[in-house]
Write a protein that holds these residues in place. Sequence first.
Motif, PDB file in Angstrom:
ATOM      1  N   LEU A  22       0.840  -1.188   0.000  1.00 52.03           N
ATOM      2  CA  LEU A  22       0.000   0.000   0.000  1.00 52.03           C
ATOM      3  C   LEU A  22       0.880   1.245   0.000  1.00 52.03           C
ATOM      4  O   LEU A  22       1.671   1.455   0.923  1.00 52.03           O
ATOM      5  N   HIS A  23       0.745   2.049  -1.032  1.00 56.15           N
ATOM      6  CA  HIS A  23       1.564   3.262  -1.170  1.00 56.15           C
ATOM      7  C   HIS A  23       0.846   4.440  -0.512  1.00 56.15           C
ATOM      8  O   HIS A  23      -0.122   4.977  -1.054  1.00 56.15           O
ATOM      9  N   MET A  51       3.471   0.108   4.972  1.00 58.24           N
ATOM     10  CA  MET A  51       3.356   1.529   4.658  1.00 58.24           C
ATOM     11  C   MET A  51       4.463   1.901   3.680  1.00 58.24           C
ATOM     12  O   MET A  51       5.546   2.323   4.066  1.00 58.24           O
ATOM     13  N   TYR A  52       4.184   1.718   2.384  1.00 59.07           N
ATOM     14  CA  TYR A  52       5.151   2.063   1.348  1.00 59.07           C
ATOM     15  C   TYR A  52       5.072   3.555   1.044  1.00 59.07           C
ATOM     16  O   TYR A  52       3.994   4.157   1.097  1.00 59.07           O
ATOM     17  N   GLY A  53       6.205   4.117   0.679  1.00 61.79           N
ATOM     18  CA  GLY A  53       6.187   5.419   0.042  1.00 61.79           C
ATOM     19  C   GLY A  53       6.071   5.166  -1.451  1.00 61.79           C
ATOM     20  O   GLY A  53       5.456   4.201  -1.896  1.00 61.79           O
ATOM     21  N   ALA A 132      11.509  -3.226   3.348  1.00 60.89           N
ATOM     22  CA  ALA A 132      12.194  -2.514   2.261  1.00 60.89           C
ATOM     23  C   ALA A 132      11.412  -2.725   0.977  1.00 60.89           C
ATOM     24  O   ALA A 132      10.934  -3.820   0.696  1.00 60.89           O
ATOM     25  N   GLY A 133      11.290  -1.668   0.190  1.00 61.06           N
ATOM     26  CA  GLY A 133      10.572  -1.747  -1.073  1.00 61.06           C
ATOM     27  C   GLY A 133       9.175  -1.155  -0.962  1.00 61.06           C
ATOM     28  O   GLY A 133       8.763  -0.737   0.105  1.00 61.06           O
ATOM     29  N   GLU A 134       8.542  -1.090  -2.041  1.00 65.59           N
ATOM     30  CA  GLU A 134       8.789  -1.678  -3.341  1.00 65.59           C
ATOM     31  C   GLU A 134       9.928  -0.941  -4.033  1.00 65.59           C
ATOM     32  O   GLU A 134       9.898   0.272  -4.155  1.00 65.59           O
ATOM     33  N   VAL A 135      10.925  -1.700  -4.486  1.00 63.23           N
ATOM     34  CA  VAL A 135      12.044  -1.139  -5.238  1.00 63.23           C
ATOM     35  C   VAL A 135      12.068  -1.789  -6.620  1.00 63.23           C
ATOM     36  O   VAL A 135      11.570  -2.900  -6.797  1.00 63.23           O
ATOM     37  N   GLY A 273      -2.174  -7.908  -1.284  1.00 56.87           N
ATOM     38  CA  GLY A 273      -2.011  -6.460  -1.255  1.00 56.87           C
ATOM     39  C   GLY A 273      -2.844  -5.820  -2.352  1.00 56.87           C
ATOM     40  O   GLY A 273      -3.275  -6.484  -3.298  1.00 56.87           O
ATOM     41  N   THR A 274      -3.052  -4.510  -2.227  1.00 56.12           N
ATOM     42  CA  THR A 274      -3.850  -3.798  -3.223  1.00 56.12           C
ATOM     43  C   THR A 274      -2.999  -3.092  -4.273  1.00 56.12           C
ATOM     44  O   THR A 274      -3.420  -2.944  -5.411  1.00 56.12           O
ATOM     45  N   ASP A 275      -1.827  -2.597  -3.886  1.00 56.04           N
ATOM     46  CA  ASP A 275      -1.015  -1.704  -4.717  1.00 56.04           C
ATOM     47  C   ASP A 275      -1.745  -0.374  -4.959  1.00 56.04           C
ATOM     48  O   ASP A 275      -1.542   0.286  -5.971  1.00 56.04           O
ATOM     49  N   PHE A 276      -2.583  -0.006  -4.017  1.00 56.73           N
ATOM     50  CA  PHE A 276      -3.272   1.286  -4.070  1.00 56.73           C
ATOM     51  C   PHE A 276      -2.249   2.403  -3.878  1.00 56.73           C
ATOM     52  O   PHE A 276      -1.371   2.316  -3.019  1.00 56.73           O
TER      53      PHE A 276
END
Length: 332
Positions: A22-23, A51-53, A132-135, A273-276
């Motif tokens: 989730l971004h 909690m992705y940036g 770490a990631g998503e990279v 995950g959603t990748d929202f």
Amino acid sequence: MAGTGCFDRAKEPYTSQVDSHLHFRPFGGQAIPFEELTGYLHKSGVRHASMYGIGQTLPANSNCTYYLDCPGTPVVPSMKNDFANAEHYVEANPKDPELTVSMTFMDLNHPETIPPGITVYDKEYPGVFRWAGEVNLVKQALFPNHHTPATSENIKNWAPFMKVLRDRGIPITIHSDLGSDADQTKYLHLMEETLRLYPENKVVWAHMGLSKELTTMDPDRHIGIMTRLLDEHPNLTLDLSWRVLEDNYFSRPGARQKYAAFLDRYPTRAIPGTDFVASRNKDYRVYEQELEATSRINRALDDRAFRDIALGENYYRLLGLKESAPKLCRAK
């Protein structure tokens, strides 16, 4: 689930209780406010999220909110989204949903910059970053924005930062396209090399290598590749995020059953995950739709895989959390 201590699949939602992808920050422009986004999770029954940036940000002077709308504009790794996430996390100290803050600044083409970056994060936010990631190892969608695939030489030079992640038990989510419709396994060797060189690292393969550039691969061929790599690399986990999987693969006639049978055989090796991407032009309705679409595969899973994947057991185990997924109610 309340009052019974078990999860009743006949009565409870099939939507995933974990959003591992989730971004919280967009590529550019305004983000959905932190409290509003965590409210989306609470309302939809998501108990824990990564909690992705967005490590790859558009320039501050760009009017774009999405890189695909701005070909030619460079999209480069940056720390600013991670810092914004860490600041919100520390201020809010959220417990429901629980959040895992991720480092997304890593430039895999310039790995020498990563250990010093981690040192900065350790100093500014000690103990906060646990993922770490998503990279991006290779992301074809970013090619018009000056992204190039990491090379075999780059991958060899990841050793110092991969050791840091390994020593801390930190998973890394890597976006690495399998290929394109024109050459379906063009980039497979890059992920194979990563897994061969870093067998002890917890590597999460984003979207099972699929993308909008690869929509015509035969499901049997795709499942065959995933099966081989899971068998060869015990620390590999598959990320089931992004509705591209549902729209272009799982929803094909006969394919859902094949993918469900595959996940039933490897129930401990995938996370949902959603990748929202939380840009301000979206709202709860959009998040709800993404969660529902990426969760449809859950309905076809057997009970073991449903608990491990949809209810979060694999995610908790990957992070080394004491939390565990609810048990499933026995059929009466």
